[in-house]
Enzyme design. Structure first.
Site, PDB file in Angstrom:
ATOM      1  N   SER A 151       0.859  -1.180   0.000  1.00 50.61           N
ATOM      2  CA  SER A 151       0.000   0.000   0.000  1.00 50.61           C
ATOM      3  C   SER A 151       0.892   1.226   0.000  1.00 50.61           C
ATOM      4  O   SER A 151       2.061   1.149   0.404  1.00 50.61           O
ATOM      5  CB  SER A 151      -0.881   0.020   1.254  1.00 50.61           C
ATOM      6  N   TYR A 184      -3.477  -0.519  10.103  1.00 53.60           N
ATOM      7  CA  TYR A 184      -3.206  -0.844   8.708  1.00 53.60           C
ATOM      8  C   TYR A 184      -1.780  -0.465   8.320  1.00 53.60           C
ATOM      9  O   TYR A 184      -1.052  -1.261   7.702  1.00 53.60           O
ATOM     10  CB  TYR A 184      -4.213  -0.081   7.848  1.00 53.60           C
TER      11      TYR A 184
END
Length: 233
Positions: A132, A145
């Protein structure tokens, strides 16, 4: 026919990537918890294999890989965002769940793929981890996350090194705001979030997977053009 296993294949980036690979003529193993979604996709393609399993269940995952057979590529994709909150507001139970899926589940899938690629004949294969932009530039209120995506980068670098003697390449795709169910929720809390069509991310995974054995895209960033500039380092 080339073969790939995709985790988190029931929705979002995983589902879009599965469609792209199936349209390109690959045999695709579909792993996720929601069996009905996997079966709905598999009903449309003769080369799709529904393999319902929870990525955190090592026994179920081993069964899925065994059922699928020889493997050219793993797209290690399944993950959770977790609570959108500052660290003092994150329940430990939710922290643990994100760690279990985003790190534990990725480890299990990578371990099974690496083992199969090392033992099969011909030896070798490719593992593509879904990182990501949060792997190097976090968004607000993403402590769970973001922490896991930094860990994924460590996993990618280690597998890339350890896989060399066995012809196993490892790369990571860092995606910036592909239009998915997850991003729809984020846009409600962060208006003005720039996005791109999810198929752009899926096509990028296909590009990485189609590299010849002698080459590896170790890190790729694909992001919405209108997002603010984000650079590594």
């Amino acid at each position: 026919m080339k073969s790939i296993v995709i985790t988190g294949a029931s929705s979002g980036i995983g589902h879009a990537t599965a469609e792209v690979f199936l349209d390109a003529g690959w045999r695709v193993g579909l792993i996720a918890r929601r069996a009905e979604r996997l079966e709905a996709l598999a009903d449309k393609y003769d080369s799709a294999v529904a393999l319902p399993a929870d990525v955190t269940d090592a026994v179920a995952m081993e069964g899925a890989f065994e059922a699928f057979g020889p493997l050219d590529v793993l797209f290690n994709n399944a993950g959770l965002f977790g609570p959108a909150a500052t660290i003092d507001e994150v329940p430990l139970s939710e922290w643990a769940q994100v760690m279990q899926v985003n790190i534990g589940g990725m480890f299990i899938a990578a371990q099974l793929a690496f083992r199969r690629m090392r033992q099969q004949t011909p030896q070798g294969g490719r593992i593509i981890n879904n990182g990501s932009l949060s792997a190097y530039v976090p968004r607000p209120n993403s402590v769970c996350y973001t922490t896991t995506k930094h860990a994924v980068t460590g996993l990618t670098k280690t597998l890339s090194l350890d896989g060399r003697p066995f012809g196993i390449a490892c790369g990571q795709i860092d995606i910036g705001n592909a239009e998915t169910e997850l991003l729809e929720k984020l846009k409600k809390t962060q208006p003005g979030t720039e996005t791109m069509h999810v198929r752009n991310a899926a096509n990028s995974v296909l590009h990485m997977a189609q590299m010849p054995a002698e080459a590896n895209v170790q890190f790729m960033t694909v992001m919405a053009t209108t997002m603010p500039y984000i650079g590594r380092g």
